[in-house]
Motif scaffolding. Structure first.
Motif, PDB file in Angstrom:
ATOM      1  N   ARG A 114       0.826  -1.202   0.000  1.00  0.00           N
ATOM      2  CA  ARG A 114       0.000   0.000   0.000  1.00  0.00           C
ATOM      3  C   ARG A 114       0.870   1.265   0.000  1.00  0.00           C
ATOM      4  NH1 ARG A 114      -5.383   0.107   1.607  1.00  0.00           N
ATOM      5  NH2 ARG A 114      -5.166   2.317   1.052  1.00  0.00           N
ATOM      6  N   ILE A 115       1.966   1.236   0.718  1.00  0.00           N
ATOM      7  CA  ILE A 115       2.862   2.402   0.734  1.00  0.00           C
ATOM      8  C   ILE A 115       3.443   2.633  -0.653  1.00  0.00           C
ATOM      9  CG2 ILE A 115       4.971   3.382   1.705  1.00  0.00           C
ATOM     10  CD1 ILE A 115       4.426   1.668   4.225  1.00  0.00           C
TER      11      ILE A 115
ATOM     12  N   THR B 252     -14.492   1.420  -2.858  1.00  0.00           N
ATOM     13  CA  THR B 252     -14.243   0.730  -4.125  1.00  0.00           C
ATOM     14  C   THR B 252     -15.227   1.139  -5.211  1.00  0.00           C
ATOM     15  OG1 THR B 252     -15.659  -1.118  -3.419  1.00  0.00           O
ATOM     16  CG2 THR B 252     -13.303  -1.309  -2.956  1.00  0.00           C
ATOM     17  N   GLY B 253     -16.255   1.902  -4.860  1.00  0.00           N
ATOM     18  CA  GLY B 253     -17.340   2.189  -5.800  1.00  0.00           C
ATOM     19  C   GLY B 253     -16.920   2.953  -7.029  1.00  0.00           C
TER      20      GLY B 253
ATOM     21  N   SER C  15      -5.464   0.675  -7.529  1.00  0.00           N
ATOM     22  CA  SER C  15      -4.569   0.501  -8.677  1.00  0.00           C
ATOM     23  C   SER C  15      -5.270   0.859  -9.983  1.00  0.00           C
ATOM     24  CB  SER C  15      -4.078  -0.953  -8.724  1.00  0.00           C
ATOM     25  OG  SER C  15      -3.371  -1.218  -9.916  1.00  0.00           O
ATOM     26  N   LEU C  16      -6.508   0.359 -10.176  1.00  0.00           N
ATOM     27  CA  LEU C  16      -7.235   0.683 -11.406  1.00  0.00           C
ATOM     28  C   LEU C  16      -7.565   2.167 -11.461  1.00  0.00           C
ATOM     29  CD1 LEU C  16      -8.552  -0.463 -13.997  1.00  0.00           C
ATOM     30  CD2 LEU C  16     -10.694  -0.601 -12.709  1.00  0.00           C
ATOM     31  N   ALA C  17      -7.915   2.758 -10.321  1.00  0.00           N
ATOM     32  CA  ALA C  17      -8.179   4.195 -10.293  1.00  0.00           C
ATOM     33  C   ALA C  17      -6.945   4.980 -10.707  1.00  0.00           C
ATOM     34  CB  ALA C  17      -8.642   4.614  -8.901  1.00  0.00           C
ATOM     35  N   CYS C  18      -5.790   4.560 -10.225  1.00  0.00           N
ATOM     36  CA  CYS C  18      -4.534   5.222 -10.584  1.00  0.00           C
ATOM     37  C   CYS C  18      -4.288   5.125 -12.089  1.00  0.00           C
ATOM     38  CB  CYS C  18      -3.395   4.582  -9.798  1.00  0.00           C
ATOM     39  SG  CYS C  18      -1.791   5.386 -10.001  1.00  0.00           S
TER      40      CYS C  18
ATOM     41  N   VAL D 135      -9.747  -3.179  -2.021  1.00  0.00           N
ATOM     42  CA  VAL D 135      -9.327  -1.787  -1.912  1.00  0.00           C
ATOM     43  C   VAL D 135      -8.014  -1.561  -2.652  1.00  0.00           C
ATOM     44  CG1 VAL D 135      -8.641   0.040  -0.318  1.00  0.00           C
ATOM     45  CG2 VAL D 135     -10.527  -1.492   0.274  1.00  0.00           C
ATOM     46  N   LEU D 136      -7.078  -2.484  -2.493  1.00  0.00           N
ATOM     47  CA  LEU D 136      -5.770  -2.365  -3.157  1.00  0.00           C
ATOM     48  C   LEU D 136      -5.931  -2.308  -4.672  1.00  0.00           C
ATOM     49  CD1 LEU D 136      -2.588  -2.578  -2.729  1.00  0.00           C
ATOM     50  CD2 LEU D 136      -2.902  -5.006  -3.232  1.00  0.00           C
TER      51      LEU D 136
END
Length: 604
Positions: free
Chosen positions: A384-385, A522-523, A457-460, A452-453
């Protein structure tokens, strides 16, 4: 590539000089960033880039769509059960008023008030009254029942009530073995001693910060469904109790516990459609962390290893939240990377005992998760970091004021290098914890952590390529394609992006039904994934995964119906309307393609 080496590589992206790597990771020279070559220097040797794509995307980056929660009307009384479940706008306004009052206290010019948020505890009735100055701020009357512990502190004029110790202690232990084992906000022994001491210390000496810490732990345990309860609103109620002494936490003597409580509050508040309260609170948290120098390992040099590690873990928790919120809001983070002088928690794994997919023994190093059979482990905390470092770079290199002044070519190179860093990070994750395999290999609780992880990642990735559900240019491009057949620019490795979106949607579908508090963690990524699948089906109406994708989108739309009904969120309603329209276009194209294929087949 090991997690240690990956973070060393990621850290070096942000440094103009070499970053030392010995026992762990020493990130002390996050110097002036040079986007024209640092990412390419580290990752360019092995990950191919797609020249030209960055220039096309970055032309419109300054117009990137940011979502915000609209205000809404109060519900009729008969619908209050739904309103209590959601982070309603009235709750948000209450919290904003409280934070504004806290800022006013700091200037010493006004009186402090704490308004009743309308929540009634199952065992505690709250009556909050207007208050004055710091010494007597946040008066709250709490009546405890069934053996609960009720106390009034003369210094803070707050009745501090908690359920009985025999009810609280098992919840705290479950929290330590699960959530806290993966995201180590507290040291196990320290927190257990705090709980026992709070119940044993005579009433005049009881500490409101300790009371808030226990409430935050209880709120996190109920938020993540670690314990069963007949009251779905307990998480909100415990959070409200902690917030009632916010002035004591922020303006009192700053200790590590104050920072831990604030980080816990941000963890709870950031799962909302409106990020304003969490953005305000994380700024306060980071500043107070600086006050006791959590970011500087020299300040912990005189401490024993356990205390020094606990300080470092609390800082990294705040760092993750700061960078994630910066990426989600496209606002500057508070923590400067070149002012961090800490080692990462050790990624090593030693013999351990597993509790629900997490290692409960903090002596082996915090943040370790394992597969259901115990065969494979991963340092979730370090992972996560690492992702937070990359997420922070998304804002710094693509959305910051300074980045807007750079040339299109420079920003294009930065985009491509960030994408390379993200791919390197993904490659470091054991396959058993990947978005593709996790639903079959981990416990339900660890699956929530991985959701959440991978959503982050996909959001990034979709923020980098401006291909998310909140980008007006991307959405309008899809709509234009549906009407006029003009294909918008696709992200590099389009099929891999779609595949990741598909697998994330499958993973999210394997989670237990979400309450509306947890939806926003996550939404946003879920809705982006739905739009990616819909657009892919629109342009490829006969691809192999079409049936699966249609089912995933249909299920997602039904889920959004429920969330929109409970929250009355115009954001969700608007997205659902757009996605339904695109989904209909995709089905029409599928029907047209099938008809054309039939007409060309001589045997039909």
């Amino acid at each position: 590539m090991s997690a240690t080496l990956v973070f060393a590589s990621v850290a070096s992206l942000f440094s103009s000089s070499s970053t030392s790597v010995d026992d762990g990771i020493h990130v002390s020279v996050f110097a002036e960033r040079k986007i024209d070559d640092v990412f390419g220097r580290v990752f360019g040797e092995w990950l191919p880039t797609q020249a030209g794509y960055g220039e096309a995307l970055l032309v419109s980056v300054s117009s990137f769509c940011t979502y915000a929660a609209p205000s809404r009307k109060s519900r009729p009384k008969k619908r209050q059960n739904c309103a209590k479940t959601d982070a309603t706008t009235s709750d948000t306004q209450d919290r904003l008023r409280n934070l504004e009052e806290l800022v006013e206290q700091l200037s010493g010019t006004v009186k402090v008030g704490h308004q009743n948020n309308g929540t009634q505890h199952q065992t505690i009735q709250v009556q909050q009254q207007e208050e004055i100055p710091f010494d007597t701020a946040s008066q709250t009357t709490l009546a405890a029942s069934d053996g609960g512990d009720t106390v009034q502190s003369p210094r803070h004029n707050v009745f501090m009530a908690l359920p009985p110790l025999e009810h609280v202690l098992p919840i705290v232990k479950i929290f330590l073995k699960t959530f806290n084992a993966a995201l180590p906000l507290f040291h196990d022994g320290t927190l257990l001693r705090l709980v026992h001491n709070f119940y044993n210390v005579p009433y005049p000496r009881r500490d409101p910060v300790a009371w808030a810490a226990i409430n935050v732990v209880l709120a996190l345990a109920h938020r993540h469904d670690l314990v069963s309860s007949g009251n779905p609103n307990l998480s909100v109620e415990y959070l409200n109790e902690a917030e009632s002494v916010l002035s004591s936490i922020v303006l009192g003597d700053t200790q590590l516990l104050n920072i831990q409580v604030l980080v816990g509050m941000v963890l709870l508040l950031q799962a909302s459609s409106d990020l304003t309260p969490s953005l305000i609170l994380i700024a306060t948290t980071i500043r107070l962390a600086h006050k006791i120098r959590l970011h500087d390992r020299a300040a912990s040099a005189h401490l024993d290893a356990v205390d020094a590690r606990q300080r470092a873990c609390v800082f990294w928790m705040a760092y993750i939240l700061d960078k994630d919120l910066s990426m989600r809001s496209k606002q500057p983070s508070v923590q400067l990377d070149d002012d961090v002088d800490l080692e990462l928690p050790s990624p090593e794994v030693f013999p351990y005992q597993v509790d629900d997919g997490c290692i409960g023994d903090t002596s082996v190093g915090p943040g370790i998760i394992v597969t259901a059979d115990g065969a494979v482990e991963m340092n979730y905390f370090v992972t996560r970091i690492q992702l937070a470092v990359i997420g922070g770079g998304v804002y710094d290199y693509l959305y910051s004021t300074r980045s807007q002044k750079r040339s299109i070519e420079e920003r294009s190179r930065a985009l491509e290098s960030l994408a390379c860093a993200l791919e390197t990070w993904k490659a470091s994750i054991p396959f058993e914890f990947s978005v593709f395999l996790a639903p079959d290999t981990v416990s339900p609780f660890v699956l929530q952590l991985l959701a959440v992880l991978h959503s982050t990642s996909l959001a990034c990735k979709t923020l980098l390529y401006q291909a998310n559900a909140w980008n007006t240019y991307w959405v309008e491009g899809i709509r234009k394609y549906a009407i006029e057949g003009i294909l918008p620019a696709l992200p590099p490795r389009w099929e891999a992006v779609v595949d990741e979106a598909r697998q994330l949607t499958v993973l999210l579908g394997a989670l237990p039904p979400q309450n509306t508090w947890n939806f926003w963690t996550t939404g946003c990524a879920h809705m982006t994934a739905m739009l990616l699948l819909t657009f892919n089906s629109m342009q490829r109406p006969q691809h192999d995964q079409l049936s699966l994708d249609n089912g995933l989108v249909d299920t997602g739309l039904k889920m959004l119906d429920q969330v929109a009904e409970e929250t009355r969120s115009e954001i969700i309603r608007s997205f659902r309307k757009n996605c339904t329209e695109m989904h209909r276009y995709a089905q029409q194209r599928r029907a047209e393609a099938s008809l054309m294929a039939s007409s060309l087949d001589p045997f039909t």
